[in-house]
Design an enzyme around this catalytic site. Structure first.
Site, mmCIF file in Angstrom:
data_model
loop_
_atom_site.group_PDB
_atom_site.id
_atom_site.type_symbol
_atom_site.label_atom_id
_atom_site.label_comp_id
_atom_site.label_asym_id
_atom_site.label_seq_id
_atom_site.Cartn_x
_atom_site.Cartn_y
_atom_site.Cartn_z
ATOM 1 N N GLY A 13 0.839 -1.194 0.000
ATOM 2 C CA GLY A 13 0.000 0.000 0.000
ATOM 3 C C GLY A 13 0.869 1.237 0.000
ATOM 4 O O GLY A 13 1.963 1.244 -0.555
ATOM 5 N N CYS A 14 0.420 2.268 0.662
ATOM 6 C CA CYS A 14 1.149 3.526 0.728
ATOM 7 C C CYS A 14 2.500 3.315 1.408
ATOM 8 O O CYS A 14 2.570 2.740 2.495
ATOM 9 C CB CYS A 14 0.328 4.533 1.510
ATOM 10 S SG CYS A 14 1.183 6.084 1.817
ATOM 11 N N PHE A 15 3.558 3.801 0.789
ATOM 12 C CA PHE A 15 4.881 3.584 1.377
ATOM 13 C C PHE A 15 5.085 4.315 2.684
ATOM 14 O O PHE A 15 5.936 3.947 3.479
ATOM 15 C CB PHE A 15 6.028 3.848 0.407
ATOM 16 C CG PHE A 15 6.031 5.143 -0.367
ATOM 17 C CD1 PHE A 15 5.596 6.344 0.148
ATOM 18 C CD2 PHE A 15 6.539 5.143 -1.663
ATOM 19 C CE1 PHE A 15 5.642 7.519 -0.572
ATOM 20 C CE2 PHE A 15 6.596 6.315 -2.401
ATOM 21 C CZ PHE A 15 6.138 7.508 -1.857
#
Length: 178
Positions: A13-15
């Protein structure tokens, strides 16, 4: 004691979320946010990644001391602090750039990752859809995307998305934390 530095590249997902998780893990020397796995030439920008058209995933590259934490433990933490059963999505973040992916660096990492994915499946009702691929080129994200949680804890995204992941990390893996 000499360090045995190794590198793992993971996307969940979002880093910003995965970066924040691994910055708390004992034995992790560095976490770099970036992109990998795309099919367009040249170094991508964040805006291009967000379009979902590059094929790149938001990933982190973790440098860790294998004398302190194993690759297997890194993967178990990764697989239990995001949802590896949702295709191209983590929470409200949707698109191929948010896919769950393990980019292995060599045959040994590939073998270990394949085994961990099989073992972890028993903990999920739905099928794990985490991609397992050889690491292509890793592109480091710009500095504004590095250490995001540490520098922006007051942001709503940090409170509502990242902090619950950190709470899960602390509950499940307290023995592996700094």
């Amino acid at each position: 004691m000499n360090k045995n530095l190794q590198v793992a590249t993971l996307g969940g997902g979002c880093f910003w979320c995965t970066e924040a998780v691994f910055q708390e893990v004992k034995g992790v020397e560095e976490v770099v946010s970036g992109y990998a796995g795309g099919n367009v030439p040249g170094e991508p920008t964040y805006r291009e990644i967000c379009s979902g058209l590059t094929g790149h995933a938001e990933v982190i590259q973790i440098t860790y001391d294998a004398n302190v934490i194993s690759y297997e433990d890194v993967l178990v933490i990764f697989m239990t602090t995001h949802d590896p059963t949702t295709l191209n999505q983590q929470g409200a973040d949707r698109g191929t750039q948010y896919r769950s992916v393990v980019f292995y660096h060599d045959e040994n990492q590939q073998k270990i990752a394949s085994e961990v994915l099989k073992q972890i499946q028993d903990y999920y009702n739905d099928k794990i859809v985490t991609e397992l691929s050889a690491l292509p080129i890793f592109y480091k994200a710009t500095e504004e995307h590095q250490n995001y949680y540490r520098e922006n804890t007051q942001q709503g995204y940090c409170s509502f998305v990242i902090e619950p992941k950190l709470a899960k990390l602390r509950k499940l893996h307290a023995d592996k934390l700094n």
